[in-house]
Design a protein around this motif. Structure first.
Motif, PDB file in Angstrom:
ATOM      1  N   THR A  93      -0.456  -4.259  -8.282  1.00  0.00           N
ATOM      2  CA  THR A  93      -1.210  -3.504  -7.291  1.00  0.00           C
ATOM      3  C   THR A  93      -1.299  -4.287  -5.986  1.00  0.00           C
ATOM      4  O   THR A  93      -0.973  -5.482  -5.930  1.00  0.00           O
ATOM      5  N   SER A  94      -1.759  -3.618  -4.944  1.00  0.00           N
ATOM      6  CA  SER A  94      -1.891  -4.292  -3.652  1.00  0.00           C
ATOM      7  C   SER A  94      -2.954  -5.388  -3.700  1.00  0.00           C
ATOM      8  O   SER A  94      -2.811  -6.434  -3.066  1.00  0.00           O
ATOM      9  N   THR A  95      -4.018  -5.169  -4.487  1.00  0.00           N
ATOM     10  CA  THR A  95      -5.063  -6.194  -4.620  1.00  0.00           C
ATOM     11  C   THR A  95      -4.526  -7.439  -5.315  1.00  0.00           C
ATOM     12  O   THR A  95      -4.766  -8.572  -4.872  1.00  0.00           O
ATOM     13  N   ALA A  96      -3.793  -7.241  -6.402  1.00  0.00           N
ATOM     14  CA  ALA A  96      -3.209  -8.387  -7.109  1.00  0.00           C
ATOM     15  C   ALA A  96      -2.187  -9.112  -6.240  1.00  0.00           C
ATOM     16  O   ALA A  96      -2.068 -10.338  -6.294  1.00  0.00           O
ATOM     17  N   SER A  97      -1.469  -8.364  -5.426  1.00  0.00           N
ATOM     18  CA  SER A  97      -0.495  -8.994  -4.538  1.00  0.00           C
ATOM     19  C   SER A  97      -1.180  -9.867  -3.495  1.00  0.00           C
ATOM     20  O   SER A  97      -0.727 -10.982  -3.205  1.00  0.00           O
ATOM     21  N   ARG A  98      -2.293  -9.387  -2.936  1.00  0.00           N
ATOM     22  CA  ARG A  98      -3.027 -10.196  -1.961  1.00  0.00           C
ATOM     23  C   ARG A  98      -3.597 -11.455  -2.607  1.00  0.00           C
ATOM     24  O   ARG A  98      -3.579 -12.540  -2.008  1.00  0.00           O
ATOM     25  N   GLN A  99      -4.102 -11.327  -3.825  1.00  0.00           N
ATOM     26  CA  GLN A  99      -4.625 -12.507  -4.516  1.00  0.00           C
ATOM     27  C   GLN A  99      -3.520 -13.527  -4.778  1.00  0.00           C
ATOM     28  O   GLN A  99      -3.736 -14.736  -4.644  1.00  0.00           O
TER      29      GLN A  99
ATOM     30  N   PHE B 170       0.841  -1.187   0.000  1.00  0.00           N
ATOM     31  CA  PHE B 170       0.000   0.000   0.000  1.00  0.00           C
ATOM     32  C   PHE B 170       0.884   1.248   0.000  1.00  0.00           C
ATOM     33  O   PHE B 170       1.960   1.255   0.615  1.00  0.00           O
TER      34      PHE B 170
ATOM     35  N   GLU C 289      -2.845 -15.299  -1.549  1.00  0.00           N
ATOM     36  CA  GLU C 289      -3.913 -16.244  -1.226  1.00  0.00           C
ATOM     37  C   GLU C 289      -3.808 -17.513  -2.063  1.00  0.00           C
ATOM     38  O   GLU C 289      -4.046 -18.619  -1.567  1.00  0.00           O
TER      39      GLU C 289
END
Length: 243
Positions: free
Chosen positions: A186-192, A124, A195
């Motif tokens: 992005t931070s969203t792609a990194s979290r996915q 982030f 996971e």
């Protein structure tokens, strides 16, 4: 006229004092760096809660001391301030200061230092830190130290994912994304991505290593068995065949 001369002399003395303090701080930084490298102190591994960088190397002779970091920040802030003052003076009196800027004397050749807010690729932006530099390479090295990266930073991206390759594109106090060589994320792609890796490891732990070995096999179509026509059909007339 005398008042103007006194004012110019006062400004010149103030600038001389600032430059003297700047050289003094740089000299002190070099001494601190020499002592740190000479001590060769061991480093320690500190765990973190960040999935991208679970372990951080802390301490040791490669990490600058707090006093050294404070001096580096003061030096970079002072150089940036001198660069901004020089730019303002160039706009006010370009005919005079253009000659001073072209001079080879170090008194007037101040570096073009820029400060940016850098964050790691996939993190982030609010987890970033300020970094300084006069070139892209120097900015990458400073980002590596400020963000405490495990490897040297190699690529700079804008917040929308566009790679920055020119120093002119970097503006003061802009937000930049620092990458270790991987594409922009992005931070969203990194979290996915984290996971997916976690689910993969969980399935292998619960159901065994063979649970993730996906094998795809294609079915072979059987060859149709076509019988050859009887030779007696050729001897019969067409009317008899239809009947």
């Amino acid at each position: 006229l005398n008042k103007k001369i006194r004012l110019q002399r006062k400004q010149w003395l103030q600038k001389q004092k600032v430059l003297f303090d700047l050289d003094k701080m740089k000299h002190k930084i070099r001494h601190l760096q020499g002592r740190r490298v000479g001590s060769m102190g061991p480093a320690s591994m500190v765990p973190t809660k960040r999935p991208i960088q679970p372990v951080v190397v802390a301490g040791g002779w490669t990490e600058p001391s707090p006093e050294e970091v404070k001096l580096m920040e003061d030096v970079q802030s002072m150089e940036m301030h001198l660069s901004e003052v020089q730019a303002v003076l160039m706009k006010e009196r370009p005919s005079i200061y253009s000659k001073l800027a072209s001079s080879q004397r170090p008194l007037y050749s101040q570096p073009n230092v820029k400060r940016v807010l850098a964050y790691l690729n996939g993190d982030f932006p609010d987890q970033g830190a300020y970094a300084w530099g006069k070139t892209i390479q120097e900015l990458l090295e400073n980002c590596t130290a400020r963000l405490k990266l495990r490897c040297t930073a190699k690529i700079l991206f804008s917040p929308d994912g566009e790679q920055i390759t020119s120093w002119e594109r970097i503006e003061r106090d802009m937000l930049v994304c620092v990458s270790l060589g991987e594409p922009f994320m992005t931070s969203t792609a990194s979290r996915q991505k984290v996971e997916v890796r976690a689910n993969y490891a969980r399935v292998r732990k619960e159901q065994g290593h063979e649970a993730t070995n996906i094998v795809i096999t294609s079915r072979i179509n059987p060859k149709p068995q076509v019988e050859a026509p009887s030779p007696f059909l050729a001897l019969l007339p067409a009317r008899d065949i239809n009947e």
